[in-house]
Every structure is written in C-alpha cells, then in structure tokens.
Design an enzyme around this catalytic site. Structure first.
Site, PDB file in Angstrom:
ATOM      1  N   CYS A 187       5.289  -0.886  -3.110  1.00  0.00           N
ATOM      2  CA  CYS A 187       5.382  -2.016  -2.165  1.00  0.00           C
ATOM      3  C   CYS A 187       5.507  -3.368  -2.865  1.00  0.00           C
ATOM      4  O   CYS A 187       5.884  -4.348  -2.240  1.00  0.00           O
ATOM      5  CB  CYS A 187       4.174  -2.004  -1.240  1.00  0.00           C
ATOM      6  SG  CYS A 187       3.846  -0.386  -0.542  1.00  0.00           S
TER       7      CYS A 187
ATOM      8  N   HIS B   1       3.129  -8.718   1.830  1.00  0.00           N
ATOM      9  CA  HIS B   1       3.439  -7.307   2.079  1.00  0.00           C
ATOM     10  C   HIS B   1       2.745  -6.889   3.372  1.00  0.00           C
ATOM     11  O   HIS B   1       1.583  -7.214   3.591  1.00  0.00           O
ATOM     12  CB  HIS B   1       2.952  -6.466   0.897  1.00  0.00           C
ATOM     13  CG  HIS B   1       2.993  -4.994   1.161  1.00  0.00           C
ATOM     14  ND1 HIS B   1       4.090  -4.374   1.730  1.00  0.00           N
ATOM     15  CD2 HIS B   1       2.070  -4.019   0.958  1.00  0.00           C
ATOM     16  CE1 HIS B   1       3.839  -3.088   1.857  1.00  0.00           C
ATOM     17  NE2 HIS B   1       2.619  -2.849   1.395  1.00  0.00           N
TER      18      HIS B   1
ATOM     19  N   ASN C  57       4.494  -0.251   7.796  1.00  0.00           N
ATOM     20  CA  ASN C  57       4.598  -0.514   6.366  1.00  0.00           C
ATOM     21  C   ASN C  57       5.880   0.123   5.838  1.00  0.00           C
ATOM     22  O   ASN C  57       5.979   1.344   5.756  1.00  0.00           O
ATOM     23  CB  ASN C  57       3.359   0.065   5.674  1.00  0.00           C
ATOM     24  CG  ASN C  57       3.365  -0.185   4.173  1.00  0.00           C
ATOM     25  OD1 ASN C  57       4.374  -0.575   3.587  1.00  0.00           O
ATOM     26  ND2 ASN C  57       2.231   0.056   3.541  1.00  0.00           N
TER      27      ASN C  57
END
Ligand code: UT7
Length: 350
Positions: free
Chosen positions: A122, A258, A288
């Site tokens: 990520c 993020h 996500n």
C-alpha cells in the site's frame, strides 16, 4: 567556490497528469453477510467501508492500470509525451514475470520505455513517485508514468472475514515530470522493517523466508498488529516529513492518506493535529485498494475542486513489508487533467 551551506537547488518535479479507474462491479457490505459470519454494520463501523469494486473474472491488474491511463489520456491526449519509464506499484501483479508495468506500457503506446514493478504494497504509489522523481533528477528519464494498480479480489480469500471485507480493486495513474518553479515534490520519507513482514503478507513459493510463510495464494494479515503499526507510523512519518520540509501541520491544506480504515486515518491525523475536514477520505466507496488508494483519493479531490493550484499536500501511506512513506508537495494544477472537472467520480457513482 561552491557554497556548501546553500540549500540544495533541485529542479521542480511534480505530477503533470492524473487518471483513475475502478471496475464496474460494486460490492456492498451486504454481499458478505449473505455467506459469512459478519454484518454490514460491523464492517462500516469498524472500518468506514460501505462498498468496494471487484474486477471482472477476466479483468486483471494490467487491465485496471490501463483503464487509469486511458482515463488520463481522455482528459489530456498528450500526457504521455516524453515518458521514458513506467513504474507499476502493485501487490497483485498479473504475473511475477513479465512485469505488469511492461504490459501496461505496451498497451498505452509506451513499448520501449523502461518498465518495472515496485512492491511495497500500500506504500507503493508514493514510493514510486519518489523513485520517479529520482530518475528524472539523475537524467535517466524526462518523464515517468507511475501507475498504482490492483486486482486484490483475486488474491484475497473471500472466505476469510478478517481480510475479505477490507479490500477492493482499482487503479490510479500519474505522470511525473517538470513543473513550474516552487511547485511539485518537496520531501519524501520512506522506510521498511521486515520484522513486521509476517503481519501482512502474500504467501509465496519460498517457505524458508522469514516468518515461515507457507505455500498458498492468499493475503494473510494480523489486523490488530497492522492497525497499531499504521497509527504509529503514519503519525511519525507525517510529522517527520513536515519537519524535513520546513512546514508545520498548519501549513497543510490537504492530507491524502492511504485508505485502509477510517479509524486508522482519524487516529493518525490527530497525532499531528490536522482535522479530518482537511483529510481526503473515499474508502467508504472503494475500500482498501492498496497501491491505488492514494491516487484514487488525490484524483477525486482534484476533480471535485478540493485540491487546487498552489495548495500544500501531505501524502502518507503504510503497507506490507511492513513499509511506510510520507511525501510533501505543492500542487500544480496547470495541466488539463489536473483541473476540476464535473462530474466527479463520486457523482456518477463510478
Ligand atoms: O493496507 C493495510 C491493510 N490492512 C489494514 O489496514 C488492517 C488494519 N486493521 C484493521 O483495519 C482492523 O484491525 C480490522 C478491521 C481488520 C479488524 O477490526 P478490529 O476492530 O481491530 O477488530 P478485532 O480484530 O479486534 O476483532 C474484534 C472482534 C473479534 O471478535 P471477539 O474476539 O471480540 O469475539 C473478531 O473475531 O470482531 C470480530 N471480527 C469480525 N466480526 C464481524 C473480525 N472480523 C470480523 C468481521 N465481521 N468481518
């Protein structure tokens, strides 16, 4: 004689084009209620996620990435001029070899450009912005296409309630290149610590790797450990990169974090005293998407007019590795794909 005390003069490098793509299929929280021991309210209250996108069965990470580049080209047909290198940040590559970057480059007319994947999960997109900036500063490339692309639904065990509810598919694309003086990237801070590798991993073909990973094909995660790590590391790296840039939290117009869990974001920005009203959150609609979350959030905020020319941005991310990254940039909004445009992704339900 060179004045060694003078500040380093760097060319101004930043983002010169943006695009994004999310697959058509919307998967609401209720989808998971139907077949596993969970419920929509639990998912929304513990994570902030209401729905996410899943790629079609024959739609892979390179396709999703190409979608983001085509979205950019639809707004700015000349955006890829002078691009000499392509970096794809991904943890769900089509294959270990060839690189997904090479597959994307071929499909968007950049065959022959340098192309490689970057694997910091990520953190990948913001890591790649820093690498792209370095390639340009060192004279290796004039411009670099950076794509954060994921088809995570294919590598997440849809029977594991600890991970299935969190992840979605999508991509963001940015061209990195010269911008007007005083704008663009300021500082980056990056790090990784393999000691936390067994908290978030994709099992590979080498069971002797630290952490005793087994053969398999799904993401494994210790959610509580990652949560604690994320809050600490986002707060620390955000604070450090602001200091390194000579900025305080009061200077920041927008935090682009993020998008893993809204509770992580809230706790992290509270640590450096930036209100949620200055923080871009869109995980409610996309979940996500790993390396795609930061460009998806940035592009949405540019398109709907929140992020404007000359504003101070703070990008922060964490991920598998465990890894972390933070970057500061003054936004340049002068190119066609960097201006507000209606309708925004959210308004058309994309
Ligand atoms: O990009 C980085 C990727 N990963 C992350 O960012 C993950 C970070 N971690 C998280 O976001 C959170 O830890 C989760 C959302 C994964 C879990 O939330 P939590 O508030 O940390 O829950 P927990 O793990 O402490 O579990 C609380 C309870 C447990 O039940 P008991 O032991 O209290 O009876 C879990 O078994 O919630 C249960 N639980 C669930 N219940 C309904 C765990 N997952 C679920 C679920 N539905 N999907």
């Amino acid at each position: 004689m060179i004045d060694m005390t003078a500040p380093t003069v760097r060319p101004s490098i930043g983002i010169t084009a943006l695009g994004s793509y999310t697959p058509e299929r919307i998967v609401p929280n209720a989808h998971f209620e139907a077949y596993m021991d969970t419920n929509a309210d639990w998912i929304e209250s513990r994570t902030g996620i209401r729905e996410r996108r899943f790629a079609a069965p024959d739609e892979y990470t390179s396709d999703v990435g190409v979608g983001a580049v085509r979205d950019m080209l639809a707004r700015d047909p000349d955006a890829l001029g002078e691009v000499d290198a392509v970096i794809c940040a991904t943890v769900s590559p089509d294959a270990m070899m060839p690189s997904t970057a090479a597959l994307i480059a071929m499909q968007v007319g950049l065959a022959g450009a340098a192309a490689f994947d970057l694997s910091t999960a990520c953190s990948g997109f913001v890591y790649a912005l820093s690498v792209a900036s370095g390639l340009i500063q060192s004279g290796v490339a004039r411009r670099v296409l950076v794509v954060g692309a994921e088809a995570l639904s294919k590598i997440v065990d849809q029977q594991d309630r600890g991970t299935a509810i969190l992840f979605g598919d999508g991509a963001g694309a940015a061209v990195v290149g010269p911008v007007p003086a005083g704008l663009g990237f300021q500082e980056f801070i990056m790090g990784a610590d393999g000691a936390g590798g067994s908290s978030l991993y994709l099992r590979g073909a080498a069971p002797q790797l630290p952490g005793g990973f087994q053969m398999g094909q799904y993401v494994g995660m210790n959610g509580r450990e990652v949560f604690k790590f994320a809050v600490r590391v986002l707060g620390d790296s955000g604070t450090k990169v602001l200091q390194k840039s000579g900025l305080t939290s009061a200077d920041v117009d927008w935090v682009i974090p993020h998008q893993a869990n809204v509770r992580i974001i809230e706790a992290a920005v509270e640590r450096f005293g930036i209100p949620m009203s200055k923080t871009v959150v869109n995980l409610d609609r996309y979940g996500n998407t790993s390396s795609a979350t930061v460009p998806l959030a940035l592009h949405e905020a540019v398109q709907d007019g929140r992020v404007q020319d000359g504003q101070q941005l703070l990008l922060i991310a964490f991920g598998g590795g465990l890894s972390w990254v933070a970057g500061t940039m003054k936004w340049w909004g002068g190119a066609p794909s960097l201006k507000a445009s209606a309708p925004a992704l959210a308004e058309v339900g994309a």
